[in-house]
Design a protein around this motif. Structure first.
Motif, PDB file in Angstrom:
ATOM      1  N   GLU A  66       0.820  -1.218   0.000  1.00 43.13           N
ATOM      2  CA  GLU A  66       0.000   0.000   0.000  1.00 43.13           C
ATOM      3  C   GLU A  66       0.851   1.264   0.000  1.00 43.13           C
ATOM      4  OE1 GLU A  66       0.850  -1.206   4.199  1.00 43.13           O
ATOM      5  OE2 GLU A  66       0.171  -2.216   2.372  1.00 43.13           O
ATOM      6  N   THR A  67       2.127   1.156   0.382  1.00 41.84           N
ATOM      7  CA  THR A  67       2.988   2.337   0.438  1.00 41.84           C
ATOM      8  C   THR A  67       4.207   2.254  -0.476  1.00 41.84           C
ATOM      9  OG1 THR A  67       4.158   1.418   2.365  1.00 41.84           O
ATOM     10  CG2 THR A  67       2.295   2.893   2.799  1.00 41.84           C
ATOM     11  N   GLN A  68       4.675   1.065  -0.757  1.00 38.30           N
ATOM     12  CA  GLN A  68       5.865   0.935  -1.601  1.00 38.30           C
ATOM     13  C   GLN A  68       5.554   1.257  -3.065  1.00 38.30           C
ATOM     14  OE1 GLN A  68       7.037  -2.936   0.708  1.00 38.30           O
ATOM     15  NE2 GLN A  68       8.670  -2.559  -0.790  1.00 38.30           N
ATOM     16  N   ARG A  69       6.555   1.768  -3.767  1.00 39.63           N
ATOM     17  CA  ARG A  69       6.380   2.156  -5.161  1.00 39.63           C
ATOM     18  C   ARG A  69       7.442   1.490  -6.030  1.00 39.63           C
ATOM     19  NH1 ARG A  69       7.518   7.873  -5.590  1.00 39.63           N
ATOM     20  NH2 ARG A  69       6.195   7.978  -7.440  1.00 39.63           N
ATOM     21  N   PHE A  70       7.079   1.248  -7.286  1.00 43.43           N
ATOM     22  CA  PHE A  70       7.979   0.563  -8.213  1.00 43.43           C
ATOM     23  C   PHE A  70       7.897   1.228  -9.584  1.00 43.43           C
ATOM     24  CE2 PHE A  70       6.459  -2.315  -4.956  1.00 43.43           C
ATOM     25  CZ  PHE A  70       7.651  -2.783  -4.426  1.00 43.43           C
ATOM     26  N   HIS A  71       9.031   1.207 -10.278  1.00 43.23           N
ATOM     27  CA  HIS A  71       9.101   1.926 -11.548  1.00 43.23           C
ATOM     28  C   HIS A  71      10.182   1.294 -12.416  1.00 43.23           C
ATOM     29  CE1 HIS A  71       8.650   5.277 -14.269  1.00 43.23           C
ATOM     30  NE2 HIS A  71       9.883   5.718 -14.084  1.00 43.23           N
ATOM     31  N   TYR A  72      10.095   1.521 -13.711  1.00 42.16           N
ATOM     32  CA  TYR A  72      11.155   1.063 -14.610  1.00 42.16           C
ATOM     33  C   TYR A  72      11.500   2.175 -15.593  1.00 42.16           C
ATOM     34  CZ  TYR A  72       7.437   0.245 -18.062  1.00 42.16           C
ATOM     35  OH  TYR A  72       6.381   0.407 -18.928  1.00 42.16           O
ATOM     36  N   ILE A  73      12.739   2.108 -16.107  1.00 44.49           N
ATOM     37  CA  ILE A  73      13.217   3.084 -17.086  1.00 44.49           C
ATOM     38  C   ILE A  73      13.951   2.330 -18.187  1.00 44.49           C
ATOM     39  CG2 ILE A  73      14.717   5.073 -17.497  1.00 44.49           C
ATOM     40  CD1 ILE A  73      14.393   5.792 -14.529  1.00 44.49           C
ATOM     41  N   VAL A  74      13.566   2.581 -19.401  1.00 48.28           N
ATOM     42  CA  VAL A  74      14.273   2.002 -20.540  1.00 48.28           C
ATOM     43  C   VAL A  74      15.478   2.885 -20.840  1.00 48.28           C
ATOM     44  CG1 VAL A  74      14.133   1.331 -22.968  1.00 48.28           C
ATOM     45  CG2 VAL A  74      12.126   1.065 -21.481  1.00 48.28           C
ATOM     46  N   ALA A  75      16.674   2.313 -20.792  1.00 48.34           N
ATOM     47  CA  ALA A  75      17.882   3.108 -21.025  1.00 48.34           C
ATOM     48  C   ALA A  75      19.062   2.207 -21.345  1.00 48.34           C
ATOM     49  CB  ALA A  75      18.215   3.971 -19.803  1.00 48.34           C
ATOM     50  N   ASP A  76      20.024   2.787 -22.042  1.00 47.98           N
ATOM     51  CA  ASP A  76      21.310   2.149 -22.317  1.00 47.98           C
ATOM     52  C   ASP A  76      22.347   2.855 -21.451  1.00 47.98           C
ATOM     53  OD1 ASP A  76      23.722   1.238 -23.237  1.00 47.98           O
ATOM     54  OD2 ASP A  76      23.418   1.811 -25.332  1.00 47.98           O
ATOM     55  N   VAL A  77      22.750   2.219 -20.359  1.00 44.38           N
ATOM     56  CA  VAL A  77      23.608   2.899 -19.386  1.00 44.38           C
ATOM     57  C   VAL A  77      25.090   2.851 -19.751  1.00 44.38           C
ATOM     58  CG1 VAL A  77      22.001   2.650 -17.469  1.00 44.38           C
ATOM     59  CG2 VAL A  77      23.666   0.834 -17.917  1.00 44.38           C
ATOM     60  N   THR A  78      25.405   2.501 -21.004  1.00 45.17           N
ATOM     61  CA  THR A  78      26.803   2.548 -21.442  1.00 45.17           C
ATOM     62  C   THR A  78      27.192   3.940 -21.925  1.00 45.17           C
ATOM     63  OG1 THR A  78      26.287   1.870 -23.721  1.00 45.17           O
ATOM     64  CG2 THR A  78      26.717   0.117 -22.117  1.00 45.17           C
ATOM     65  N   THR A  79      26.278   4.907 -21.836  1.00 43.13           N
ATOM     66  CA  THR A  79      26.592   6.282 -22.220  1.00 43.13           C
ATOM     67  C   THR A  79      26.349   7.222 -21.046  1.00 43.13           C
ATOM     68  OG1 THR A  79      24.382   6.854 -23.027  1.00 43.13           O
ATOM     69  CG2 THR A  79      25.865   5.763 -24.579  1.00 43.13           C
TER      70      THR A  79
END
Length: 346
Positions: A66-79
């Motif tokens: 009820e309180t925790q949150r979750f998210h995702y990000i599409v990214a190429d972290v080699t830059t």
């Protein structure tokens, strides 16, 4: 710090964790287990479908859904630009607050014999394994250290009576890299890959010392702690992909390697972080080899340091024979099967 009597040095309940490479393997399972401990989790990877599935898996383990949150990000972290964008997006999503913990799990391996390796793979290995850590570390440390210090200085300048800073009681922030067994000891077939992982270990050691500068200069800011986790071999899709390009010679040299499921590897990694370790081996073999090449690395307290030093003396002698045995095996392989690294077909 780091003894069995220590408090939890890695509290995550109610804190925000950013994990790169968080859609599979160690990153995914670490995200799930941290969610079970009460953390808000953001995962980063290149593939949207894997991220969506990963967030569903992680969120199902939430201690307080009820309180925790979750998210995702599409990214190429080699830059560098992508890492800066990720940190900026996380801060925006997190209501203006920076993440408390950043765990760099992204990476890849191309275990082939050196002269048979496509030359572009050498850059790929450094980008994927080393520079992904460098750029993410640079982005988050500028937020944690420079931005916070600048904000504090601005407040001080407008104050009539500047007050002496007092040490903060806030929990430390944590920046975690992911190394490998070959950060400490490499062998035939891992030459394109092992330098990138050895560099990660060196980055962690030197940054760890630099953080003392900021902790002393800004005692009212949360301390930043550096760690590197060294996962055991895990039976994942990545391992299957690696095995398709490995030579038979390399596979024979790996015999006896300790294999752990990703969830067990994550559990051991988190337990090491909670005990305050800076370098966190997840298997007995990795720990033993690590003790022989610790150099100036933080040892984890007096008793762990003493045990590691004693083990290192023994392991240093054992490694002489290990190297001799592996060199002998490689020479015999070449004499019998040739230089391709593959078994001769009947």
């Amino acid at each position: 710090m780091g003894s069995f009597l220590s408090k939890n040095e890695f509290p995550v309940d109610g804190r925000t964790v950013l994990i790169t490479g968080g859609s599979t393997g160690l990153g995914l399972n670490a995200g799930r287990q941290l969610a079970e401990k009460g953390a808000n989790v953001i995962i980063v990877a290149r593939k949207l479908g894997s991220l969506e599935e990963g967030v569903r898996y992680i969120s199902r383990g939430a201690r307080s859904p009820e309180t925790q949150r979750f998210h995702y990000i599409v990214a190429d972290v080699t830059t560098a630009t992508e890492c800066a964008r990720v940190v900026s997006e996380v801060i925006s999503w997190n209501n203006g607050a920076a993440p408390d913990i950043v765990w760099c799990c992204s990476g890849s391996a191309h275990p082939t014999l050196y002269i048979d390796t496509p030359v572009e793979q050498f850059q790929t290995m450094m980008d994927s394994n080393y520079f992904s850590c460098v750029y993410m570390a640079h982005a988050i440390l500028n937020v944690w250290l420079r931005s916070a210090a600048d904000a504090k200085a601005a407040i001080k300048e407008t104050s009539d009576q500047p007050k002496k800073a007092k040490p903060t009681s806030l929990p430390a922030r944590h920046l975690i890299f992911t190394g490998s067994f070959v950060s400490f000891y490499s062998f035939a077939g891992f030459t394109p890959y092992s330098p990138s992982k050895a560099a990660v270990r060196a980055l962690s050691d030197s940054l760890s010392q630099e953080m003392n500068l900021y902790a002393a200069a800004h005692p009212d800011l949360p301390r930043v702690r550096l760690h590197t986790v060294f996962p055991a071999t895990m039976p994942t899709q990545s391992l299957e992909d690696e095995n398709r390009v490995k030579t038979d010679l390399t596979k024979s040299l790996e015999e006896g390697d300790q294999i752990l499921k990703p969830e067990e590897c994550a559990r051991r990694a988190i337990a090491g972080l909670e005990s305050g370790e800076e370098l966190v081996p997840t298997s007995t073999i990795i720990w033993a080899v690590m003790t022989s090449v610790m150099g100036g690395s933080v040892r984890g307290g007096f008793w762990k340091g003493l045990a590691g030093t004693l083990a290192g003396w023994i392991t240093s002698i054992v490694m002489i024979f290990v190297r001799w045995e592996m060199d002998t095996k490689v020479r015999k392989w070449g004499a019998v099967h040739g230089s391709s690294g593959m078994l001769k077909k009947e």
